[in-house]
Design an enzyme around this catalytic site. Structure first.
Site, mmCIF file in Angstrom:
data_model
loop_
_atom_site.group_PDB
_atom_site.id
_atom_site.type_symbol
_atom_site.label_atom_id
_atom_site.label_comp_id
_atom_site.label_asym_id
_atom_site.label_seq_id
_atom_site.Cartn_x
_atom_site.Cartn_y
_atom_site.Cartn_z
ATOM 1 N N ASN A 24 45.610 32.334 35.400
ATOM 2 C CA ASN A 24 45.891 31.283 34.494
ATOM 3 C C ASN A 24 45.268 31.288 33.089
ATOM 4 O O ASN A 24 45.511 30.993 31.982
ATOM 5 C CB ASN A 24 45.323 29.880 35.141
ATOM 6 N N GLU B 73 34.037 32.467 41.437
ATOM 7 C CA GLU B 73 34.556 30.959 40.689
ATOM 8 C C GLU B 73 36.001 30.675 41.486
ATOM 9 O O GLU B 73 36.993 31.226 41.233
ATOM 10 C CB GLU B 73 34.909 31.346 39.315
ATOM 11 N N CYS C 146 41.581 25.537 37.633
ATOM 12 C CA CYS C 146 40.759 25.182 38.918
ATOM 13 C C CYS C 146 40.061 23.873 38.866
ATOM 14 O O CYS C 146 39.858 23.342 39.903
ATOM 15 C CB CYS C 146 39.767 26.428 38.997
ATOM 16 N N GLU D 210 29.048 30.732 35.658
ATOM 17 C CA GLU D 210 29.369 31.345 34.640
ATOM 18 C C GLU D 210 28.749 30.565 33.372
ATOM 19 O O GLU D 210 28.562 29.332 33.370
ATOM 20 C CB GLU D 210 30.897 31.476 34.519
HETATM 21 P P1 NDP Z 1 44.056 34.898 44.003
HETATM 22 O O1 NDP Z 1 42.780 34.193 45.004
HETATM 23 O O2 NDP Z 1 45.120 35.096 44.852
HETATM 24 O O3 NDP Z 1 43.949 36.209 43.195
HETATM 25 C C1 NDP Z 1 42.591 36.151 42.532
HETATM 26 C C2 NDP Z 1 42.575 37.659 42.136
HETATM 27 O O4 NDP Z 1 42.020 38.622 43.176
HETATM 28 C C3 NDP Z 1 43.785 38.538 41.680
HETATM 29 O O5 NDP Z 1 43.578 39.274 40.564
HETATM 30 C C4 NDP Z 1 43.950 39.170 42.976
HETATM 31 O O6 NDP Z 1 45.057 40.187 42.786
HETATM 32 C C5 NDP Z 1 42.551 39.682 43.608
HETATM 33 N N1 NDP Z 1 42.497 39.794 44.876
HETATM 34 C C6 NDP Z 1 43.425 39.325 45.988
HETATM 35 N N2 NDP Z 1 43.264 39.611 47.052
HETATM 36 C C7 NDP Z 1 41.870 40.551 46.848
HETATM 37 C C8 NDP Z 1 41.074 41.052 47.696
HETATM 38 N N3 NDP Z 1 41.162 41.244 49.198
HETATM 39 N N4 NDP Z 1 40.147 41.944 47.231
HETATM 40 C C9 NDP Z 1 39.748 41.698 46.039
HETATM 41 N N5 NDP Z 1 40.715 41.175 45.055
HETATM 42 C C10 NDP Z 1 41.599 40.393 45.286
HETATM 43 O O7 NDP Z 1 44.145 33.878 42.789
HETATM 44 P P2 NDP Z 1 45.401 33.214 41.836
HETATM 45 O O8 NDP Z 1 45.449 34.527 41.059
HETATM 46 O O9 NDP Z 1 46.562 32.747 42.463
HETATM 47 O O10 NDP Z 1 44.822 32.297 40.723
HETATM 48 C C11 NDP Z 1 44.807 30.921 41.329
HETATM 49 C C12 NDP Z 1 43.502 30.616 42.229
HETATM 50 O O11 NDP Z 1 42.339 30.828 41.138
HETATM 51 C C13 NDP Z 1 43.383 28.941 42.244
HETATM 52 O O12 NDP Z 1 42.981 28.616 43.747
HETATM 53 C C14 NDP Z 1 42.335 28.557 41.176
HETATM 54 O O13 NDP Z 1 41.477 27.343 41.753
HETATM 55 C C15 NDP Z 1 41.325 29.781 41.238
HETATM 56 N N6 NDP Z 1 40.754 29.530 39.801
HETATM 57 C C16 NDP Z 1 39.479 29.371 39.840
HETATM 58 C C17 NDP Z 1 38.675 29.366 38.665
HETATM 59 C C18 NDP Z 1 37.374 28.999 38.616
HETATM 60 O O14 NDP Z 1 36.642 29.075 37.611
HETATM 61 N N7 NDP Z 1 36.577 28.390 39.566
HETATM 62 C C19 NDP Z 1 39.479 29.347 37.255
HETATM 63 C C20 NDP Z 1 40.926 29.844 37.354
HETATM 64 C C21 NDP Z 1 41.623 29.783 38.626
HETATM 65 P P3 NDP Z 1 46.446 39.807 42.995
HETATM 66 O O15 NDP Z 1 46.811 38.977 41.761
HETATM 67 O O16 NDP Z 1 47.110 41.219 42.808
HETATM 68 O O17 NDP Z 1 46.713 39.130 44.321
#
Ligand code: NDP
Length: 487
Positions: free
Chosen positions: A152, A249, A283, A461
């Site tokens: 995002n 996060e 998020c 953060e």
């Molecule tokens: P994901 O949890 O699907 O993915 C986050 C990242 O982790 C991606 O780069 C993903 O790769 C990677 N990833 C996936 N599986 C693994 C693993 N087993 N080990 C290490 N890395 C892995 O989230 P989204 O990208 O769908 O983002 C949306 C989510 O992020 C929402 O739940 C949102 O709430 C949260 N979010 C939280 C924020 C905060 O600051 N608290 C801010 C923004 C978003 P890949 O994309 O290839 O799957």
């Protein structure tokens, strides 16, 4: 509409490619067009990234903090000077409106770099008098930190992690989401141009397996993830096996509590920003809007009137307020939630459909959506939707609102709108959330710590607190007397 980078990865100061890695396309989700083709990192690329980061970290940690600060400031200046170009790329990659990316993505990164540059020069330990002896503490870097980002806010996430990490003397290897691989490569280029040693900030592309390989790499000292709760649980336990530090996060289902005495227009503005900005893909969004019964009807009426003014459209048009979602898959997920809301008895008060017309035909667009008469047990009130879907719930008393707001396993954020400041502080004090806003919502200035409690994560953060999560204390005890040994 092409945005092909020089190569997929930026490692050891240069772009590199390894076509043995799985190929994947980056799409502009407003049109479905492929804008770039990249390759996921192979084990060889991952090793090269980690090894060069480890080398750079040794040099960087030995660099005087004031010089580290200069590099971060130069990077901030370069990003600011290129904000338009970077924002356009971010709008292609994320399909977020250019009016948002111009102010909230690269520029948020600039603020982080500038602020942590200022902190870099003031890192210090303490002296501990011990009678004859004394001890002192030194705040040391952790080593190579891995950053893993959601789709995002790719530039912001990379900078929010890199700025404190680098300020403390660490190196970083960053893996963006494969849905938004482009902007962090530019950030890596800019760090080099700003004078960082080659390898200090590397970017490697890939899917979850690349993130997992980085999280468990022998050279990884820390993993900072922005992502969903299920991914957070996997990464946290993988990191724990090597006793690595983590910052998590994660997602949320945050409440906004609006009391009868609130400035109703401000509360509606906060609720709209907290549900529709970035098409709801934030998020900390306040997706459960609890409104006290006395103003509930007027609130809903004005909320609908104002939501009608949201211009959904081409993200590159400066007049557009809301672009599409990140992907067709994300839209299908959000549509599923809207169907669940209707099925489970909530009233679809506004939106809920897919906009039609030539601009929308090939994109992952969805209307801003408002459900009223939502109850706590409904799926849309319990699960993170990550789309522009606002749920309106009503309440009678302060105690009831607090109990219901806290009735979730998440704890990222919360909002309170009231003109009674004593009540504002009292309620904020009882809400289970890492960040509470009173009479505003979703502001995340770099000066203030940001992060979640409960399942929304751990670590912080931004703010000085972030420095604690990118450094470790060493205590040095200095003996000034004789060694008192019985042997
Ligand atoms: P994901 O949890 O699907 O993915 C986050 C990242 O982790 C991606 O780069 C993903 O790769 C990677 N990833 C996936 N599986 C693994 C693993 N087993 N080990 C290490 N890395 C892995 O989230 P989204 O990208 O769908 O983002 C949306 C989510 O992020 C929402 O739940 C949102 O709430 C949260 N979010 C939280 C924020 C905060 O600051 N608290 C801010 C923004 C978003 P890949 O994309 O290839 O799957």
């Amino acid at each position: 509409m092409q945005a092909q980078p020089t190569a997929s990865h930026f490692v050891d100061g240069a772009y590199i490619e390894d076509e043995a890695g799985q190929a994947f396309d980056s799409f502009h989700s407003a049109t479905g067009e492929v804008i770039a083709r990249l390759h996921a990192a192979t084990p060889a690329v991952i090793d090269k990234a980690m090894e060069s980061a480890a080398r750079a970290q040794v040099e960087w940690a030995a660099t005087p903090p004031a010089e580290r600060a200069r590099v971060l400031r130069r990077a901030a200046d370069l990003i600011r000077a290129r904000n338009e170009e970077l924002s356009r790329l971010e709008s292609l990659d994320t399909a977020k409106p250019i009016q948002e990316t111009l102010v909230a993505d690269a520029m948020s990164g600039v603020e982080a770099l500038e602020w942590f540059a200022a902190q870099a020069a003031s890192i210090a330990g303490e002296a501990v008098p011990l009678g004859t002896d004394f001890a002192y503490t030194v705040r040391e870097p952790l080593g190579v930190c891995v950053g893993i980002g959601a789709w995002n806010y790719p530039t912001q996430i990379a900078c929010w992690k890199a700025a404190p990490a680098l300020a403390c003397g660490n190196a970083m290897v960053f893996k963006p989401s494969e849905l938004t691989p482009l902007c962090t490569l530019k950030v890596a280029e800019i760090f080099m141009e700003a004078g960082a040693p080659a390898g200090l900030f590397n970017v490697v592309q890939g899917f979850g397996d690349v993130g997992a390989a980085l999280s468990t790499h022998p050279l990884t000292a820390k993993v900072s993830l922005t992502g969903s709760v299920p991914t957070g649980a996997k990464v946290y336990s993988a990191a724990a096996a090597g006793m690595r530090h983590v910052t998590m996060e994660l997602g949320g289902k945050s409440p906004i509590v609006v009391f009868d005495d609130a400035d109703i227009e401000d509360a509606i503005g906060g609720a709209m920003l907290g549900n529709f900005y970035s098409a709801g893909q934030i998020c900390s969004n306040g997706t459960r809007v609890f409104v006290q019964s006395g103003i509930r009807d007027r609130f809903l009426e004005r909320l609908i009137e104002r939501t009608k003014t949201i211009r959904v459209g081409d993200p590159l048009d400066p007049d557009t307020h809301m672009g599409p979602l990140i992907s067709e898959a994300q839209r299908a997920k959000v549509v599923g939630y809207i169907e669940a809301g209707t099925r489970e008895g909530a009233t679809l008060a506004y939106g809920g459909g897919l906009p039609s017309g030539p601009v929308f035909d090939k994109g992952a667009f969805i209307e801003p959506t408002i459900f009223s008469d939502v109850t706590d047990d409904m799926t849309i009130a319990r699960e993170e939707i990550f789309g522009p879907v606002l749920s309106l719930l009503s309440f009678e008393t302060e105690d009831e609102a607090i109990a219901r707001a806290n009735g979730t396993p998440f704890g990222l954020a919360a909002g309170v709108f009231t003109r009674d400041l004593a009540r504002g502080h009292r309620v904020a004090g009882q809400l289970q959330a890492g960040i509470c806003w009173i009479n505003t919502y979703n502001l995340t200035p770099v000066e203030a710590p940001f992060g979640g409690v409960k399942q929304s994560g751990l670590g912080r953060e931004n703010g000085r607190a972030a420095m604690e999560f990118y450094s470790q204390l060493k205590t040095v005890h200095v003996g000034l007397g004789r060694v008192d040994s019985p042997y």
